[in-house]
Scaffold this active site. Sequence first.
Site, PDB file in Angstrom:
ATOM      1  N   GLU A  30     -28.105  -6.104  35.743  1.00 22.77           N
ATOM      2  CA  GLU A  30     -27.184  -6.910  36.547  1.00 22.77           C
ATOM      3  C   GLU A  30     -28.026  -7.476  37.678  1.00 22.77           C
ATOM      4  O   GLU A  30     -28.437  -6.756  38.583  1.00 22.77           O
ATOM      5  CB  GLU A  30     -26.029  -6.049  37.056  1.00 22.77           C
ATOM      6  CG  GLU A  30     -24.834  -6.885  37.512  1.00 22.77           C
ATOM      7  CD  GLU A  30     -24.984  -7.363  38.934  1.00 22.77           C
ATOM      8  OE1 GLU A  30     -25.367  -8.547  39.120  1.00 22.77           O
ATOM      9  OE2 GLU A  30     -24.730  -6.591  39.857  1.00 22.77           O
ATOM     10  N   CYS A  65     -24.570 -10.339  45.283  1.00 20.70           N
ATOM     11  CA  CYS A  65     -25.156 -11.069  44.158  1.00 20.70           C
ATOM     12  C   CYS A  65     -24.230 -12.161  43.640  1.00 20.70           C
ATOM     13  O   CYS A  65     -24.696 -13.193  43.151  1.00 20.70           O
ATOM     14  CB  CYS A  65     -25.525 -10.101  43.030  1.00 20.70           C
ATOM     15  SG  CYS A  65     -24.149  -9.094  42.440  1.00 20.70           S
TER      16      CYS A  65
END
Length: 489
Positions: A257, A291
Amino acid sequence: MVPDNIHIAHPDKLFIGGAWVGSTADRMIEIVSPNSEAVIARVVDGTEADMDRAVAAARTAFDDGPWSTMAPAERGAIVRRMGEELGKRAPELSAAWTAQVGGLASFAPIMTGGATATFMAIAGYADSFPFVEKRPASQVHTAIVAQEPAGVVAAIAPWNAPYGIMSSKVAYAMVAGCTVIMKPSPETPLEAYIIAEAAEAAGVPAGVVNLVAAGRDASDHLVRNPGIDKVTFTGSTLAGKRIGEVCAGRVARCTLELGGKSAAIVRDDFPLEVAAAILGNTITIMSGQVCAMLSRAIVPRHRHDELADAIAKVMQGIRIGHSDAPDTQLGPVAMKRQLERVEEYVALGRASADLVTGGNRPAHMNSGYFIEPTLFANVDNKSRIAQEEIFGPVLCLIPADDEEDAIRIANDSAFGLNGSVLTNDADAAYRIGRRIRAGGFGQNGMKMEFGLPFGGFKQSGIGREGGVEGLHAYLETKTMLLDATPSGF
């Protein structure tokens, strides 16, 4: 040494094989407050040899212990006990986030509570997930598809949301029947210590959960250890590429991720003042260190200047201060190197776009890693500030000719983690969302739902975390073709 409001029994030890043990070297990791720049904690710095010890303990627990063959419901009960222990530690977990990365104290309980609730929800999959199914077959009498644990897991978490990310990785691994080595970021190890203590208090079998806080060399050594069956990593795309290469070299499983440069498209039907409030306040969440952050805003060209002025007014009204002050809206970035990174991108932006507001350290903050919320306008989507992840409170405003051009610009990125459209038209939101090459998409802001799958397209990662899909990454599928039906089916 840890802050007074965080109670960790053995900061000078590692948790390996169910015991708190010393390191093979006499080194400590220093944790620096982003608010004051003072050292506020020290924990032991693990070595490559310590990583090997942890892998050996996890390997033994998986290969020879009861965990991997235990009934899923029994595992789930133990994981729930662990979640209950974590719930008792909520004030400490909140304090750890604020102390280590400067997360707002006003927001910390929400972050912590949500992460523990997610941990408990993952534990519930032990009761509902179809680990073993009888399937229709044309060539044999009985076909059974079993989902079995992937093996020994290296769980590597970042510094921006260390508790929520690490705890979810651990919960998924445990429910699947895997054993796990936690490798937290060296900037934020305290939450992983609390997770290890919760595992110990809950009676998790020895070796199922292990902890080695260490730097990046030891982390690379862990990933390369042939005893690791799967790596789950959340962090930068650069580090993720290295992990992916290592795992590919020995065909180890990995979930990555990674970074993002997500875009919000502003449609003509959406009020500019509302768009400005959403965009100007969103970029300050966790000081922009998310993110999935909406760090690019794409607006019709004829509305660009008016929206730039409106966002600037929002940003100029944001209260910057120490993260433990109740009225602070924007705290510091997490560390000195991150502040320097943001400042380097601000310098690039000054040379390639129009700096509308921000870009400086606040005059009233004499210490700490603070920077003003920053807006660049008339940004070229090909520029570095539009293409590279800054991970700070910096927003790029990009003009587009029409909706088709806006979609093209949004997709013109190496990343594909998140996206949004600001519109009151649900049909338009769905239509545009289906065309954006990203793993997540929301209407009217940065929307995240932790009970659903999360992950990215392109260089934003491989695999998904969250929801039942998050469990799949910790399982291997086995097909069994039998001449008769075994008892119990």
